[in-house]
Design a protein around this motif. Structure first.
Motif, short mmCIF file in Angstrom:
data_model
loop_
_atom_site.label_atom_id
_atom_site.label_comp_id
_atom_site.label_asym_id
_atom_site.label_seq_id
_atom_site.Cartn_x
_atom_site.Cartn_y
_atom_site.Cartn_z
N THR A 200 -27.11 -8.39 3.05
CA THR A 200 -27.55 -9.27 1.95
C THR A 200 -26.57 -9.26 0.79
N GLY A 201 -26.19 -8.07 0.34
CA GLY A 201 -25.34 -7.96 -0.85
C GLY A 201 -23.95 -8.52 -0.68
N HIS A 202 -23.45 -8.56 0.56
CA HIS A 202 -22.10 -9.04 0.79
C HIS A 202 -22.07 -10.32 1.64
N PHE A 203 -22.50 -10.21 2.89
CA PHE A 203 -22.30 -11.33 3.82
C PHE A 203 -23.14 -12.55 3.44
N PHE B 120 -11.60 -15.79 -6.11
CA PHE B 120 -10.61 -15.39 -7.11
C PHE B 120 -10.90 -15.95 -8.50
N VAL B 121 -11.87 -16.85 -8.59
CA VAL B 121 -12.17 -17.45 -9.89
C VAL B 121 -13.59 -17.15 -10.36
N SER B 122 -14.41 -16.57 -9.49
CA SER B 122 -15.79 -16.31 -9.88
C SER B 122 -16.39 -15.19 -9.03
N ALA B 123 -17.33 -14.46 -9.64
CA ALA B 123 -18.14 -13.47 -8.93
C ALA B 123 -19.61 -13.69 -9.30
N ARG B 124 -19.96 -14.96 -9.49
CA ARG B 124 -21.31 -15.30 -9.92
C ARG B 124 -22.35 -14.73 -8.95
N ASP B 125 -23.41 -14.16 -9.51
CA ASP B 125 -24.50 -13.55 -8.74
C ASP B 125 -24.09 -12.27 -8.03
N HIS B 126 -22.96 -11.71 -8.41
CA HIS B 126 -22.53 -10.44 -7.85
C HIS B 126 -22.13 -9.52 -9.00
N ALA B 127 -22.26 -8.21 -8.78
CA ALA B 127 -22.01 -7.26 -9.87
C ALA B 127 -20.53 -6.99 -10.10
#
Length: 693
Positions: free
Chosen positions: A45-48, A60-67
């Motif tokens: 869930t957290g990755h895939f 490379f431009v966003s990590a939205r919804d990830h820590a």
């Protein structure tokens, strides 16, 4: 003989390419079982699942919804998914293992460049390969950023060192590996400080100002990192949390002697105030260790102590100051970067007993003994680590077994039926015999399914179908482990049983118990009452099957009205003389469905296995069943449908020779009622329940 063996091993370890290949092979061998592991913890869930629908460039431009903003590892996984068509556990676990092996080789090279001592390089690489807390970073796919970041930082230092010898193109290559390290994990910002520390401790050479240029990339990266969208993090921790984190990393640095702190804290004066506490014990052990290692480094005439300690301290700073102590305590993967410094540090100890380079091993008796002592120290340093790693990998193997079983059960259930798992583990502690956690801080075990995760992802990404699945926690089953799922009760569980497929996780047998097949809350008509026990329970049918030395019995119980007590079912086998030769006493359905769970109309399947004694003669035997109150050991009255009470309140299921063919069922042929009428006192011996239970 001993001198020749010592000299041969030293020469073997000193060969540069061969030494690096050997330590890489050792790492592969120790962690080879990881190639068969599936996905767990944050992977599904957290990755895939989070990666789905996102392009390579997006990471490379966003990590939205990830820590975390760690685009390189996600981009690599995404590229492999595009090639293979799915997230392949063997392939992704191979990545972790390959980079760990590569890091072992780079540690060898770094240690050699630091000291010009090939024996030291070999020992440091072996200690890194078998560093105990690296098991999670190597065997858990989600921890891939740690081996990958360490690889790029090690490559940066090694390439920079080579560039100082005159190959300017390696100078630019080292800047490139630093950039890659930063885009793998933010902790790589410490790399320039390691380069500068190396410059400062190296004697006989002018300070190379080019090392200062390595500060540019981290500054630019930090500016980008602050602007990239991502979930908010915990921020700077309070002093108590920083102190707790520092103790965890101190333990990771002095890992070979850290278990001594657990022992010392039980003995005076460290067991009593004001010196009492494992923190004081650990600090005392650490300070003593640093003194010994410093003296060993001085004796070996090496400057490795300073850089090793700098690496260990610098690598611990980000997590120490910015991560919550509970997260640090439960995430040994965080120590992987620190493992380089710890390995370089502890390799100094056996180095003090080895001859300095380029002097070959002495041909005298003392030289051979010193070399043997040095390698004996190496064995002592890694021996406990091997046991520790083996125990932790067995935990991951059990987690994989659970993931595989869950996916297999999901495949057997039609997609239109609701699928529910009861009391799945969120985390479990190691239960392997001999797997004792020796360190004062941290805990053993494995995270299986995080509380935030979607269970359907764990089914789908581990080879099962893409379908809905949910986890619930039913406290009435008394799980003794940390559980995953929404809290529910027995009444809600009955509704789930009536409309879908429900599996109960059995922690002790590490398997799924099919609640739907064994607990019929909406049974069909046609279940006869072949014998009743008290006012609440009836025996509705049974079957018996002999399989080699086992007697497999299936009992079908029908609930007439809700029982008020947890009754125990006894299944006894007697020989022709009335001697008890085998028995199985437990609550129904392997203790999973106690009678207090039942409601009127329920039908429960109760499967039992009796192990027949090897010397049991081929004569007639009697198989009897009944129920009793475990508190009073008083049996429930066993009544036939015509009102006849069974002798000793035990219903006879079988009375025949052991050599009966295959299967039989008392629902066919002579009924229990007829049997009771013909044999009012069928058992030729008295029962004494209080002695037999």
């Amino acid at each position: 003989m001993l001198k020749r063996a010592s000299r041969a091993f030293c020469n073997f370890a000193r060969h540069p390419i061969l030494g690096m290949v050997v330590v890489a092979a050792v790492a592969f061998f120790v962690y080879r079982d990881a190639l068969g592991f599936l996905f767990f913890n944050d992977d599904p869930t957290g990755h895939f699942r989070w990666m789905e629908g996102r392009s390579l460039a997006w990471f490379f431009v966003s990590a939205r919804d990830h820590a975390y903003y760690r685009p390189l590892s996600f981009a690599l996984w995404k590229a492999l998914h595009a090639v293979v068509g799915h997230h392949d556990p063997f392939l992704l676990h191979s990545l972790n293992l390959v980079f760990h092996a590569a890091n072992c080789a780079l540690v060898w090279l770094l240690a050699y460049r630091l000291t010009k001592h090939k024996d030291y390089a070999f020992v440091a690489a072996v200690l890194f390969a078998l560093y105990p807390f690296s098991y999670e970073a190597v065997a858990y796919v989600g921890a891939f950023v740690h081996p990958l970041t360490t690889f790029f930082v090690l490559a940066t230092l090694v390439l920079y060192r080579e560039a100082r010898q005159g190959a300017n193109w390696l100078f630019y290559a080292s800047h490139l590996t630093l950039v890659l390290a930063l885009f793998t994990q933010e902790n790589a910002v410490i790399a320039p400080f390691l380069l500068i520390a190396w410059e400062l401790i190296e004697r006989g050479r002018a300070f190379d100002k080019r090392s200062l240029t390595y500060l540019i990339e981290p500054l630019l990266f930090l500016a980008l990192w602050l602007r990239v969208p991502k979930l908010p993090t915990a921020g700077l921790q309070p002093l108590a949390g920083i102190w707790e984190n520092a103790l965890h990393f101190l333990q990771a640095i002095v890992y070979p002697v850290a278990p001594l702190a657990s022992t010392l804290v039980t003995h005076p004066p460290l067991s009593s105030p004001p010196l009492g506490g494992k923190a004081v014990a650990l600090v005392a052990v650490a300070l003593a260790s640093f003194v010994v290692l410093y003296v060993a480094g001085r004796r070996a005439k090496t400057r490795s102590f300073s850089l090793s300690l700098a690496w260990a301290v610098f690598s611990a700073l980000p997590a120490t100051f910015f991560l919550e102590s509970a997260y640090v305590s439960g995430s040994p993967r965080l120590y992987y970067f620190t493992a380089v410094g710890a390995a370089l540090l502890w390799a100094t100890l056996p180095l003090a007993f080895l001859p300095p380079p380029p002097t070959p091993p002495s041909r005298g008796g003392r030289g051979g003994v010193r070399s043997l002592l040095a390698w004996a120290l190496v064995v002592a340093l890694v021996w406990s680590s091997l046991d520790f790693i083996g125990c932790r990998l067995s935990d991951f193997a059990r987690t994989t077994e659970l993931m595989r079983s869950m996916s297999e059960t999901a495949r057997t259930v039609p997609t239109e039926r609701e699928l529910t798992y009861v009391n799945l583990p969120f985390h479990f502690s190691s239960t392997e015999e001999g797997c004792v956690y020796p360190y004062p801080y941290g805990s053993a075990g494995a995270v299986v399914i995080p509380l935030y995760a979607d269970l359907a992802d764990f089914v789908a990404f581990n080879g099962g179908p893409r379908r809905q699945a949910r986890g619930v926690v039913v406290r009435e089953f008394q799980p003794g482990w940390a559980t995953y799922g929404d809290e529910t009760d027995l009444e809600d569980l009955r509704a789930l049983l009536a409309q879908g497929q429900v599996y109960l996780f059995d922690f002790f047998d590490w398997e799924f118990f099919d609640l739907t097949a064994n607990w019929l809350v909406s049974p069909q008509e046609g279940w006869e009452e072949m014998a009743t026990f008290g006012e609440s329970i009836a025996l509705a049918g049974h079957s018996v099957e002999k399989d080699d030395g086992l007697l497999k019995v299936t009992l079908w119980w029908k609930c007439l009205e809700p029982p008020q007590r947890r009754y125990t079912v006894f299944l006894h086998l007697y020989d022709a003389d009335g001697r008890l030769v085998a028995q199985k006493d437990s609550q129904p359905a392997s203790d999973h469905l106690p009678t207090v769970f039942w409601r009127g109309g329920d039908v429960v399947r109760d499967q039992r296995v009796l192990e027949l004694p090897e010397d049991l003669p081929g004569e007639r035997y009697t198989l009897a069943v009944g129920l009793y109150d475990p508190q009073t050991v008083v049996r429930l009255p066993a009544i036939a449908p015509d009102g006849t009470r069974w002798a000793n309140d035990a219903v006879v299921l079988e009375e025949r020779a052991l050599s009966f063919p295959g299967k039989s069922s008392r629902r066919d042929g002579v009924s229990l009622t007829e049997y009771a009428i013909r044999n009012t006192n069928v058992l030729p011996f008295p029962f004494f329940p209080q002695d037999e239970q």
